[in-house]
Design a protein around this motif. Structure first.
Motif, short mmCIF file in Angstrom:
data_model
loop_
_atom_site.label_atom_id
_atom_site.label_comp_id
_atom_site.label_asym_id
_atom_site.label_seq_id
_atom_site.Cartn_x
_atom_site.Cartn_y
_atom_site.Cartn_z
N UNK A 63 -34.12 27.02 34.28
CA UNK A 63 -33.07 28.04 34.25
C UNK A 63 -31.74 27.51 34.80
N UNK A 64 -31.73 26.29 35.32
CA UNK A 64 -30.47 25.64 35.68
C UNK A 64 -29.84 24.95 34.47
N UNK A 65 -30.63 24.77 33.41
CA UNK A 65 -30.15 24.14 32.18
C UNK A 65 -30.01 25.16 31.07
N UNK A 66 -29.09 26.09 31.25
CA UNK A 66 -28.79 27.10 30.23
C UNK A 66 -28.00 26.40 29.13
N UNK A 67 -28.45 26.53 27.87
CA UNK A 67 -27.83 25.82 26.76
C UNK A 67 -27.03 26.71 25.83
#
Length: 190
Positions: A63-67
């Motif tokens: 959830x830290x890597x929202x694309x």
């Protein structure tokens, strides 16, 4: 949080610098490798209202890597359909390349089971309600059927890259669209 992958169908369309993705993040009635089946209506509560706007589009369930941003999310007879815009970030661009190369071709959902029933004879858990947190592009999904089955990439070139003939054709196309809209407005006013 649990993770779930189902039979996935995704279509990717690039318009200028924006990539839009649409398809099914979950399919109803499919037994996955964990022995779970999602029942129609399982996403109804979590996808409605303000809670539905909090669901994220991620990479590898991080959830830290929202694309990108989910634009539409709804259940239909087949499953959980979504449309999203991939962000024009370094990670978003990398993801687009991985999708185009078919290196990333699977999706998964991150959720919490709220209501379920277990059929001991079938060794299946029927998910009646789930709280959906995110939809992720993943390298390996829980269900080997959870793959991106259809991609279509259309990229409009910048005007500076077009030939004179292409520019004239594009101008004529735009003019026809404007004329059609004006004519339709006129007909509606009569």
């Amino acid at each position: 949080m649990e993770f779930k992958s189902q039979g996935i169908e995704v279509k990717a369309i690039q318009e200028g610098k924006n990539l839009f993705v649409q398809g099914y993040a979950a399919i109803f009635g499919n037994v996955d490798s964990y022995g779970d089946v999602i029942i129609p209506g399982a996403f109804a509560v979590t996808t409605s209202g303000a809670e539905g706007k909090r669901i994220k589009l991620c990479y590898q369930h991080n959830t830290n890597d929202v694309v990108g941003k989910i634009i539409e999310l709804r259940e239909d007879d087949k499953g959980l359909w979504f449309k999203a815009k991939i962000s024009n970030t370094t990670l978003g661009k990398d993801l687009v390349e991985l999708i185009n190369d078919e290196a990333i071709n699977e999706l998964s959902i991150g959720y919490k089971a709220i209501q379920w029933e277990i059929n001991i004879d079938e060794e299946v858990r029927y998910l009646r309600e789930v709280k959906l947190y995110e939809i992720s592009f993943v390298s390996r999904a829980a269900n080997n059927e959870a793959t991106i089955t259809s991609t279509e990439v259309k990229q409009e070139r910048e005007a500076t890259e077009m030939t004179d003939e292409e520019l004239l054709a594009k101008k004529a196309e735009i003019e026809r669209e404007i004329e059609a809209r004006i004519f339709n407005k006129f007909l509606k006013s009569i």
